[in-house]
Design a protein around this motif. Structure first.
Motif, PDB file in Angstrom:
ATOM      1  N   LYS A  38      31.936  33.409  39.394  1.00 29.85           N
ATOM      2  CA  LYS A  38      32.660  35.151  38.192  1.00 29.85           C
ATOM      3  C   LYS A  38      32.009  35.284  36.796  1.00 29.85           C
ATOM      4  O   LYS A  38      31.639  35.932  36.537  1.00 29.85           O
ATOM      5  CB  LYS A  38      33.880  34.573  38.425  1.00 29.85           C
ATOM      6  CG  LYS A  38      33.709  35.288  39.912  1.00 29.85           C
ATOM      7  CD  LYS A  38      33.769  37.015  40.739  1.00 29.85           C
ATOM      8  CE  LYS A  38      34.076  37.150  41.696  1.00 29.85           C
ATOM      9  NZ  LYS A  38      33.774  38.534  42.382  1.00 29.85           N
ATOM     10  N   ARG A  39      32.027  33.917  36.162  1.00 35.13           N
ATOM     11  CA  ARG A  39      32.151  33.846  34.564  1.00 35.13           C
ATOM     12  C   ARG A  39      30.692  34.037  34.334  1.00 35.13           C
ATOM     13  O   ARG A  39      29.566  34.878  34.008  1.00 35.13           O
ATOM     14  CB  ARG A  39      32.657  32.813  34.200  1.00 35.13           C
ATOM     15  CG  ARG A  39      34.280  33.091  33.521  1.00 35.13           C
ATOM     16  CD  ARG A  39      34.375  31.764  32.496  1.00 35.13           C
ATOM     17  NE  ARG A  39      34.995  30.503  32.907  1.00 35.13           N
ATOM     18  CZ  ARG A  39      36.123  30.404  34.409  1.00 35.13           C
ATOM     19  NH1 ARG A  39      36.785  30.749  33.757  1.00 35.13           N
ATOM     20  NH2 ARG A  39      35.722  29.625  34.737  1.00 35.13           N
ATOM     21  N   GLU A  41      28.434  34.938  36.761  1.00 35.76           N
ATOM     22  CA  GLU A  41      27.704  36.283  36.617  1.00 35.76           C
ATOM     23  C   GLU A  41      27.642  37.638  35.962  1.00 35.76           C
ATOM     24  O   GLU A  41      27.052  38.327  35.364  1.00 35.76           O
ATOM     25  CB  GLU A  41      28.437  37.120  37.866  1.00 35.76           C
ATOM     26  CG  GLU A  41      28.182  36.360  39.466  1.00 35.76           C
ATOM     27  CD  GLU A  41      28.611  36.456  40.500  1.00 35.76           C
ATOM     28  OE1 GLU A  41      30.066  37.306  40.362  1.00 35.76           O
ATOM     29  OE2 GLU A  41      28.601  36.186  41.393  1.00 35.76           O
ATOM     30  N   PHE A  42      28.715  37.525  34.936  1.00 37.45           N
ATOM     31  CA  PHE A  42      29.122  38.128  33.750  1.00 37.45           C
ATOM     32  C   PHE A  42      28.465  37.830  32.511  1.00 37.45           C
ATOM     33  O   PHE A  42      27.526  38.666  32.306  1.00 37.45           O
ATOM     34  CB  PHE A  42      30.652  37.653  33.877  1.00 37.45           C
ATOM     35  CG  PHE A  42      31.194  38.355  32.712  1.00 37.45           C
ATOM     36  CD1 PHE A  42      31.566  39.766  33.413  1.00 37.45           C
ATOM     37  CD2 PHE A  42      31.925  38.464  31.542  1.00 37.45           C
ATOM     38  CE1 PHE A  42      32.666  41.129  32.112  1.00 37.45           C
ATOM     39  CE2 PHE A  42      33.090  39.538  30.617  1.00 37.45           C
ATOM     40  CZ  PHE A  42      32.580  41.282  31.246  1.00 37.45           C
ATOM     41  N   LEU A  53      29.308  48.696  31.511  1.00 38.69           N
ATOM     42  CA  LEU A  53      29.233  47.832  32.629  1.00 38.69           C
ATOM     43  C   LEU A  53      30.196  47.743  33.706  1.00 38.69           C
ATOM     44  O   LEU A  53      31.305  48.386  33.732  1.00 38.69           O
ATOM     45  CB  LEU A  53      29.807  46.227  31.631  1.00 38.69           C
ATOM     46  CG  LEU A  53      29.903  45.076  32.979  1.00 38.69           C
ATOM     47  CD1 LEU A  53      28.468  44.523  32.735  1.00 38.69           C
ATOM     48  CD2 LEU A  53      30.512  43.638  32.093  1.00 38.69           C
ATOM     49  N   LEU A  55      31.861  46.722  37.210  1.00 39.74           N
ATOM     50  CA  LEU A  55      31.901  45.748  37.976  1.00 39.74           C
ATOM     51  C   LEU A  55      32.905  45.830  38.922  1.00 39.74           C
ATOM     52  O   LEU A  55      33.550  46.936  39.492  1.00 39.74           O
ATOM     53  CB  LEU A  55      33.401  44.907  37.399  1.00 39.74           C
ATOM     54  CG  LEU A  55      32.838  44.521  35.609  1.00 39.74           C
ATOM     55  CD1 LEU A  55      33.913  44.261  34.912  1.00 39.74           C
ATOM     56  CD2 LEU A  55      32.121  43.646  36.290  1.00 39.74           C
ATOM     57  N   PRO A  58      35.422  42.621  39.878  1.00 38.89           N
ATOM     58  CA  PRO A  58      36.011  41.556  39.167  1.00 38.89           C
ATOM     59  C   PRO A  58      36.785  39.912  39.595  1.00 38.89           C
ATOM     60  O   PRO A  58      36.472  38.893  39.082  1.00 38.89           O
ATOM     61  CB  PRO A  58      35.816  41.690  37.786  1.00 38.89           C
ATOM     62  CG  PRO A  58      36.996  42.963  37.667  1.00 38.89           C
ATOM     63  CD  PRO A  58      36.679  43.510  39.295  1.00 38.89           C
ATOM     64  N   VAL A  70      39.594  36.171  33.972  1.00 42.13           N
ATOM     65  CA  VAL A  70      38.324  37.034  33.938  1.00 42.13           C
ATOM     66  C   VAL A  70      38.581  38.594  32.972  1.00 42.13           C
ATOM     67  O   VAL A  70      38.426  39.504  32.197  1.00 42.13           O
ATOM     68  CB  VAL A  70      38.434  37.367  34.901  1.00 42.13           C
ATOM     69  CG1 VAL A  70      37.651  38.634  35.619  1.00 42.13           C
ATOM     70  CG2 VAL A  70      37.645  35.716  35.511  1.00 42.13           C
ATOM     71  N   ILE A  74      37.043  40.699  29.875  1.00 39.19           N
ATOM     72  CA  ILE A  74      36.579  42.084  30.781  1.00 39.19           C
ATOM     73  C   ILE A  74      37.442  41.969  29.021  1.00 39.19           C
ATOM     74  O   ILE A  74      36.894  43.478  28.461  1.00 39.19           O
ATOM     75  CB  ILE A  74      36.912  42.341  31.273  1.00 39.19           C
ATOM     76  CG1 ILE A  74      36.376  41.790  32.245  1.00 39.19           C
ATOM     77  CG2 ILE A  74      36.955  44.258  31.374  1.00 39.19           C
ATOM     78  CD1 ILE A  74      37.206  42.186  34.091  1.00 39.19           C
TER      79      ILE A  74
END
Length: 137
Positions: A38-39, A41-42, A53, A55, A58, A70, A74
């Motif tokens: 996930k990080r 992808e971020f 952005l 999401l 997320p 997360v 963000i």
């Protein structure tokens, strides 16, 4: 195959370090934990230096600690990079912790919109998420 310029490589490594992924830079994404994926992808999304952005869930499937990480990430990206974040999210704690404005939808219908406080206090939101009160005869 051409290698990225040193500036691009340095920027990519700084972004990975910022997202606590520098130690995995040489590792294939398939070997990362769910939270690290996930990080990543971020990081990929942030590499394009977006102004907005978007999401989709997320924090879905994350442990409570990864979810908190997360959400903090963000919030930090919003603050430090001035990014506007538009997201769908079912974890209302995450939403209430990050949002300035919220729109709650149920089956495509807008149930409530406004500030965190207004949406949190809206009885229609509670009804959608908690169900109607049972009335006993």
């Amino acid at each position: 195959r051409c290698a990225p310029s040193p500036d691009i490589r340095d920027e990519a490594m700084a972004l990975l370090a910022d997202l606590r992924l520098a130690g995995h830079a040489q590792q294939g994404a398939r070997f990362l934990s769910h939270g690290d994926k996930k990080r990543l992808e971020f990081a990929i999304a942030l590499a394009g230096r977006p102004a907005i952005l978007m999401l989709d869930e997320p924090t879905a499937g994350m442990s409570p600690s990864d979810r908190a990480d997360v959400a903090a990430l963000i919030a930090r990206m919003q603050r430090e990079r001035g990014i506007t974040v538009v997201m769908t999210e079912h974890d209302m704690d995450v939403v209430f912790g990050l949002a300035d404005r919220i729109m709650v939808m149920n089956y495509g219908e807008v149930v409530s919109t406004g500030s965190v406080e207004a949406v949190r206090a809206d009885p229609r939101v509670r009804e959608v998420y908690l169900g109607k009160e049972m009335v006993h005869a």
